[in-house]
Design a protein around this motif. Structure first.
Motif, PDB file in Angstrom:
ATOM      1  N   PRO A 292       0.816  -1.217   0.000  1.00  0.00           N
ATOM      2  CA  PRO A 292       0.000   0.000   0.000  1.00  0.00           C
ATOM      3  C   PRO A 292       0.849   1.266   0.000  1.00  0.00           C
ATOM      4  CG  PRO A 292       0.064  -0.942   2.202  1.00  0.00           C
ATOM      5  CD  PRO A 292       0.766  -1.917   1.293  1.00  0.00           C
ATOM      6  N   PHE A 293       0.230   2.370  -0.399  1.00  0.00           N
ATOM      7  CA  PHE A 293       0.865   3.681  -0.286  1.00  0.00           C
ATOM      8  C   PHE A 293       0.948   4.080   1.190  1.00  0.00           C
ATOM      9  CE2 PHE A 293      -0.003   4.252  -4.780  1.00  0.00           C
ATOM     10  CZ  PHE A 293       0.989   5.140  -5.185  1.00  0.00           C
ATOM     11  N   PRO A 294       1.839   5.011   1.520  1.00  0.00           N
ATOM     12  CA  PRO A 294       1.828   5.563   2.884  1.00  0.00           C
ATOM     13  C   PRO A 294       0.485   6.246   3.157  1.00  0.00           C
ATOM     14  CG  PRO A 294       3.819   6.214   1.698  1.00  0.00           C
ATOM     15  CD  PRO A 294       2.905   5.600   0.691  1.00  0.00           C
ATOM     16  N   THR A 295       0.152   6.417   4.421  1.00  0.00           N
ATOM     17  CA  THR A 295      -1.081   7.100   4.810  1.00  0.00           C
ATOM     18  C   THR A 295      -1.140   8.476   4.154  1.00  0.00           C
ATOM     19  OG1 THR A 295      -0.912   6.000   6.957  1.00  0.00           O
ATOM     20  CG2 THR A 295      -2.476   7.821   6.785  1.00  0.00           C
ATOM     21  N   MET A 296      -2.311   8.850   3.666  1.00  0.00           N
ATOM     22  CA  MET A 296      -2.459  10.157   3.029  1.00  0.00           C
ATOM     23  C   MET A 296      -2.088  11.275   3.994  1.00  0.00           C
ATOM     24  SD  MET A 296      -6.032   9.687   0.896  1.00  0.00           S
ATOM     25  CE  MET A 296      -5.903  11.219  -0.041  1.00  0.00           C
ATOM     26  N   THR A 297      -1.384  12.268   3.478  1.00  0.00           N
ATOM     27  CA  THR A 297      -1.057  13.439   4.286  1.00  0.00           C
ATOM     28  C   THR A 297      -2.300  14.311   4.450  1.00  0.00           C
ATOM     29  OG1 THR A 297      -0.471  14.786   2.367  1.00  0.00           O
ATOM     30  CG2 THR A 297       1.286  13.431   3.348  1.00  0.00           C
ATOM     31  N   GLU A 298      -2.214  15.262   5.358  1.00  0.00           N
ATOM     32  CA  GLU A 298      -3.339  16.184   5.565  1.00  0.00           C
ATOM     33  C   GLU A 298      -3.654  16.945   4.278  1.00  0.00           C
ATOM     34  OE1 GLU A 298      -4.018  18.743   9.318  1.00  0.00           O
ATOM     35  OE2 GLU A 298      -3.148  20.143   7.870  1.00  0.00           O
ATOM     36  N   LYS A 299      -2.620  17.346   3.574  1.00  0.00           N
ATOM     37  CA  LYS A 299      -2.824  18.073   2.321  1.00  0.00           C
ATOM     38  C   LYS A 299      -3.519  17.193   1.290  1.00  0.00           C
ATOM     39  CE  LYS A 299      -0.346  20.704  -1.247  1.00  0.00           C
ATOM     40  NZ  LYS A 299       1.003  21.166  -1.722  1.00  0.00           N
ATOM     41  N   GLU A 300      -3.138  15.916   1.213  1.00  0.00           N
ATOM     42  CA  GLU A 300      -3.734  15.010   0.234  1.00  0.00           C
ATOM     43  C   GLU A 300      -5.208  14.736   0.533  1.00  0.00           C
ATOM     44  OE1 GLU A 300      -0.089  12.172  -1.357  1.00  0.00           O
ATOM     45  OE2 GLU A 300      -0.916  11.803   0.644  1.00  0.00           O
ATOM     46  N   ILE A 301      -5.522  14.472   1.797  1.00  0.00           N
ATOM     47  CA  ILE A 301      -6.918  14.167   2.119  1.00  0.00           C
ATOM     48  C   ILE A 301      -7.780  15.421   2.031  1.00  0.00           C
ATOM     49  CG2 ILE A 301      -6.708  14.392   4.644  1.00  0.00           C
ATOM     50  CD1 ILE A 301      -8.604  11.932   4.823  1.00  0.00           C
ATOM     51  N   ASP A 302      -7.218  16.575   2.366  1.00  0.00           N
ATOM     52  CA  ASP A 302      -7.949  17.835   2.171  1.00  0.00           C
ATOM     53  C   ASP A 302      -8.286  18.023   0.700  1.00  0.00           C
ATOM     54  OD1 ASP A 302      -7.861  18.428   4.839  1.00  0.00           O
ATOM     55  OD2 ASP A 302      -6.446  20.101   4.670  1.00  0.00           O
ATOM     56  N   GLY A 303      -7.301  17.713  -0.158  1.00  0.00           N
ATOM     57  CA  GLY A 303      -7.511  17.878  -1.594  1.00  0.00           C
ATOM     58  C   GLY A 303      -8.659  17.030  -2.103  1.00  0.00           C
ATOM     59  N   SER A 304      -8.800  15.832  -1.548  1.00  0.00           N
ATOM     60  CA  SER A 304      -9.891  14.950  -1.961  1.00  0.00           C
ATOM     61  C   SER A 304     -11.245  15.518  -1.565  1.00  0.00           C
ATOM     62  CB  SER A 304      -9.697  13.564  -1.341  1.00  0.00           C
ATOM     63  OG  SER A 304     -10.691  12.665  -1.781  1.00  0.00           O
ATOM     64  N   PHE A 305     -11.349  16.009  -0.342  1.00  0.00           N
ATOM     65  CA  PHE A 305     -12.629  16.535   0.145  1.00  0.00           C
ATOM     66  C   PHE A 305     -12.952  17.917  -0.427  1.00  0.00           C
ATOM     67  CE2 PHE A 305     -12.218  13.118   3.149  1.00  0.00           C
ATOM     68  CZ  PHE A 305     -13.523  12.775   3.454  1.00  0.00           C
ATOM     69  N   ASP A 306     -11.931  18.621  -0.915  1.00  0.00           N
ATOM     70  CA  ASP A 306     -12.147  19.967  -1.448  1.00  0.00           C
ATOM     71  C   ASP A 306     -12.552  19.986  -2.916  1.00  0.00           C
ATOM     72  OD1 ASP A 306     -11.493  20.919   1.031  1.00  0.00           O
ATOM     73  OD2 ASP A 306      -9.452  21.541   0.523  1.00  0.00           O
ATOM     74  N   LEU A 307     -12.731  18.815  -3.522  1.00  0.00           N
ATOM     75  CA  LEU A 307     -13.150  18.748  -4.926  1.00  0.00           C
ATOM     76  C   LEU A 307     -14.569  19.309  -5.082  1.00  0.00           C
ATOM     77  CD1 LEU A 307     -11.686  15.212  -5.704  1.00  0.00           C
ATOM     78  CD2 LEU A 307     -10.847  17.391  -6.581  1.00  0.00           C
ATOM     79  N   PRO A 308     -14.946  19.707  -6.304  1.00  0.00           N
ATOM     80  CA  PRO A 308     -16.209  20.450  -6.489  1.00  0.00           C
ATOM     81  C   PRO A 308     -17.472  19.582  -6.473  1.00  0.00           C
ATOM     82  CG  PRO A 308     -15.129  20.160  -8.598  1.00  0.00           C
ATOM     83  CD  PRO A 308     -14.173  19.626  -7.570  1.00  0.00           C
ATOM     84  N   PHE A 309     -17.698  18.880  -5.359  1.00  0.00           N
ATOM     85  CA  PHE A 309     -18.916  18.081  -5.226  1.00  0.00           C
ATOM     86  C   PHE A 309     -20.143  18.994  -5.113  1.00  0.00           C
ATOM     87  CE2 PHE A 309     -15.528  15.534  -3.221  1.00  0.00           C
ATOM     88  CZ  PHE A 309     -15.673  14.330  -3.892  1.00  0.00           C
ATOM     89  N   THR A 310     -21.227  18.583  -5.745  1.00  0.00           N
ATOM     90  CA  THR A 310     -22.494  19.302  -5.535  1.00  0.00           C
ATOM     91  C   THR A 310     -23.115  18.883  -4.207  1.00  0.00           C
ATOM     92  OG1 THR A 310     -23.805  17.591  -6.626  1.00  0.00           O
ATOM     93  CG2 THR A 310     -22.936  19.366  -8.019  1.00  0.00           C
ATOM     94  N   ARG A 311     -22.684  17.725  -3.695  1.00  0.00           N
ATOM     95  CA  ARG A 311     -23.208  17.115  -2.461  1.00  0.00           C
ATOM     96  C   ARG A 311     -24.654  16.654  -2.626  1.00  0.00           C
ATOM     97  NH1 ARG A 311     -20.373  17.646   2.274  1.00  0.00           N
ATOM     98  NH2 ARG A 311     -22.293  17.179   3.387  1.00  0.00           N
ATOM     99  N   LEU A 312     -25.091  16.485  -3.865  1.00  0.00           N
ATOM    100  CA  LEU A 312     -26.493  16.134  -4.127  1.00  0.00           C
ATOM    101  C   LEU A 312     -26.603  14.953  -5.090  1.00  0.00           C
ATOM    102  CD1 LEU A 312     -27.828  19.753  -4.735  1.00  0.00           C
ATOM    103  CD2 LEU A 312     -28.288  18.343  -2.709  1.00  0.00           C
TER     104      LEU A 312
END
Length: 654
Positions: free
Chosen positions: A275-295
């Motif tokens: 496996p890859f190393p655990t995601m960094t704070e910057k990496e996981i933030d980047g995933s959640f900051d994507l332009p989801f409509t949340r709908l």
């Protein structure tokens, strides 16, 4: 603060040819097939993968719940992608979505509009992948998600009651991504964009491939160590051999510097890369900051609400991973035991987006994760974690190297509640109560633990606090990798003290499991007696369901503990399971004679006196005081005359 946004159709990933044309695209780069309805939300894996691929500059479409019962036009309507097809069964293993623990087909599918069933085939990932390989044999198929992740190696399938090989064999897919997909997908896409053929991608971390060594060689990676486990055929021939594989599989899945795993499967070699190393704070933030409509996609507007979305619509996920390592749980096998936490800034940014949704009334349903209170927790000395092979950081005791401070989480809750549009934020995820007991969590400052417990109880609970002691028997709990029930007693003392001090009138909701490996009928009788003495009357509980990639499932199938290879008894027959379950409901009239006969037979008149005393005034006077609950909640008996209210319950995160 941002204003409420009005969305257009192009704000979602396209799902039809018409939507692709609206964007002016001639050909797609990736087409993703999913067993779930398309909800563009960071809690829905297919949406996350789609958005991640989009963020790499790719033209991505998603085909949610394609029909497999017609001429299969859903698999052809968008044509061939330039790079690859992707397929996932959805956010849950389709067999868990489709069937109960007793193997009865469920009446509802939480990931389908209106909860309608029949839109997701059994073993969906394999079904989708095989169709794609038959129709487009020259286009690579990449599989992922929880179903593929947990079935990446020889595994026991409860629903067919047999051992199955790696899903790469049954699905005919070209590659499997296990765990969280952001990191391996980034590397795969980067290499494909450079012109590297898909067929050459054999040594990407956190992926698995099947290699026919008669046609090609397994690539040498100089800085990787390799380990070979027993072949699929050897596992089929001997249950103990199958069990012995799991120790290696689990340890390598949770190591920061893992070995590459080889397994022979029907003349080919399964290669599971580290496996890859655990995601960094910057990496996981980047995933959640994507332009989801949340709908949900607008195509579902007239079909009814999607239950799983309604449940998490106003919830916030603050971390991934779980270091509990519970024997019955698949979280660490999929997300890993090391915690990847988001920054407070990223969490608050998402809350600001939620707060500006048109139907938001000011209440967040959950600020949590796989376990609510593991945010920002990690090893104090990283080099110690680098060498660790333990599957759990808190069993049998909390690792002295683990920072278990609850202060960052308490501060996050307080920051959330300062938002002008937040009236109240709830903690809906299960809380690890043992980590709030100083006698167990000796790493933490008791004052910090008290501050967190009080913060949760006074500001983040809607009448009921959910915790999961799971059992009362120490031998069963040890096998579960859960602490002694003694610590639940100690937590309840603290809970009751705060309840009285703050005049809260809260209920404590403990969850329990029946028919778990090592659990005997007598253990369940003890559980019933001890919880009754504590004032609990359990309404609905959970029977153990074997799912791939857990210690408990290996024991259930093989009869051996994979770490000791010692025989371990497990309730398996329908009667054994029903008998264990009956003790949860000792207060029901139809169970009394059976309980009396059973306890007399095993010479446990002491437990009989507790459960069914001759002058059972408590039972006679309970009347309508028992709090009725919803799916999978265990509700304590409320001795007060005050009316008990219900809050919406959530399926347990397992």
């Amino acid at each position: 603060m941002q204003e409420t946004k009005r969305y257009q159709l192009t704000d979602w990933l396209p799902t039809t040819n018409k939507e692709v044309k609206i964007r002016g695209w001639e050909q797609l780069d990736v087409i993703l097939f999913s067993g779930d309805a398309y909800v563009d939300h960071p809690s829905f894996g297919p949406a996350v993968i789609g958005r991640i691929l989009e963020s790499y500059g790719l033209k991505v479409a998603i085909v949610p719940q394609p029909s497999v019962n017609d001429n299969l036009q859903d698999f052809e309507k968008l044509g061939k992608p330039r790079l690859f097809f992707a397929a996932t069964g959805g956010c849950m293993d389709p067999m868990v979505s489709n069937y109960t623990a007793s193997k009865k087909r469920r009446d509802k599918d939480a990931y389908t509009p209106n909860g309608d069933k029949g839109f997701r085939p059994d073993y969906a990932t394999s079904v989708y992948s095989k169709i794609l390989k038959e129709k487009f044999p020259d286009v690579p198929v990449l599989i992922g998600g929880i179903e593929a992740s947990l079935r990446r190696v020889t595994h026991y399938d409860y629903w067919s009651d047999k051992l199955l090989p790696t899903i790469l064999e049954t699905s005919k897919a070209d590659m499997l991504v296990y765990g969280m997909g952001e990191q391996p997908l980034r590397e795969i896409v980067e290499l494909l964009q450079k012109g590297v053929p898909f067929s050459s991608l054999k040594n990407i971390k956190q992926t698995a491939v099947l290699i026919d060594e008669r046609q090609e060689k397994i690539p040498v990676v100089n800085d990787w160590e390799d380990v070979t486990i027993n072949s699929h055929e050897a596992c089929l021939a001997d249950k103990k051999t199958f069990a012995s594989n799991f120790k290696t599989i689990e340890q390598e899945s949770n190591k920061l510097k893992a070995r590459r795993i080889f397994q022979e499967v029907e003349g080919k070699t399964l290669v599971i890369n580290p496996p890859f190393p655990t995601m960094t704070e910057k990496e996981i933030d980047g995933s959640f900051d994507l332009p989801f409509t949340r709908l949900p996609h607008p195509k579902y507007n007239k079909r009814g609400p999607i239950p799983a979305f309604e449940m998490i619509k106003f919830s916030i996920n603050i971390h991934r991973g779980c270091f509990g390592g519970c024997s019955f749980c698949t979280i660490s096998a999929h997300q890993g035991k090391f915690i990847a936490s988001r920054s407070q800034e990223s969490v608050l940014k998402e809350i600001d987006k939620v707060a500006n949704m048109p139907d938001f009334k000011g209440y967040l349903s959950d600020i949590g994760g796989p376990s609510a209170n593991m945010y920002q927790m990690k090893g104090k000395v990283q080099s110690i974690c680098d060498k660790c092979v333990a599957p759990s950081c808190i069993s049998p005791v909390i690792c002295s190297n683990l920072d278990t401070s609850h202060k960052p989480l308490t501060e996050l809750y307080q920051a959330v509640d300062k938002h002008p549009k937040i009236k109240k934020s709830f903690i809906g995820s299960g809380i690890r109560h043992d980590m709030l007991v100083p006698e167990f969590n000796k790493n933490a400052d008791p004052k910090e633990l008290d501050a967190y417990t009080e913060e949760v109880m006074t500001k983040h609970v809607s009448g009921r606090l959910k915790v999961a002691p799971e059992h009362t028997s120490d031998p069963v709990l040890k096998l579960m990798r859960k602490p002694s029930f003694t610590y639940f007693h100690k937590f309840k003392e603290r809970f009751d003290r705060i309840n009285v001090k703050k005049k809260l009138n809260l209920q404590l909701i403990p969850y329990f499991i029946s028919s778990h490996p090592a659990s005997e009928v007598e253990d369940m009788a003890n559980l019933a007696a001890e919880t009754k003495n504590m004032g609990f009357q359990l309404e609905q509980v959970q029977g153990f369901t074997p799912t791939p990639m857990t210690v408990a499932t290996v024991i259930y199938y093989s009869g051996y503990h994979p770490y000791t290879l010692k025989p371990t008894k497990t309730p398996k027959t329908k009667k054994e399971k029903e008998d264990q379950h009956k003790f949860f409901f000792w207060y029901k009239k139809e169970n009394k004679d059976w309980i009396k006969n059973t306890l007399n037979k095993v010479g446990r008149q002491d437990l009989l006196k507790v459960l069914l005393p001759e002058n059972n005034s408590w039972q006679k006077n309970k009347k309508a005081k028992t709090a009725k609950n919803t799916f999978d909640d265990a509700v304590p008996f409320n001795r007060r005359k005050k009316k008990v209210t219900r809050s919406s319950s959530k399926k347990r995160r397992r």
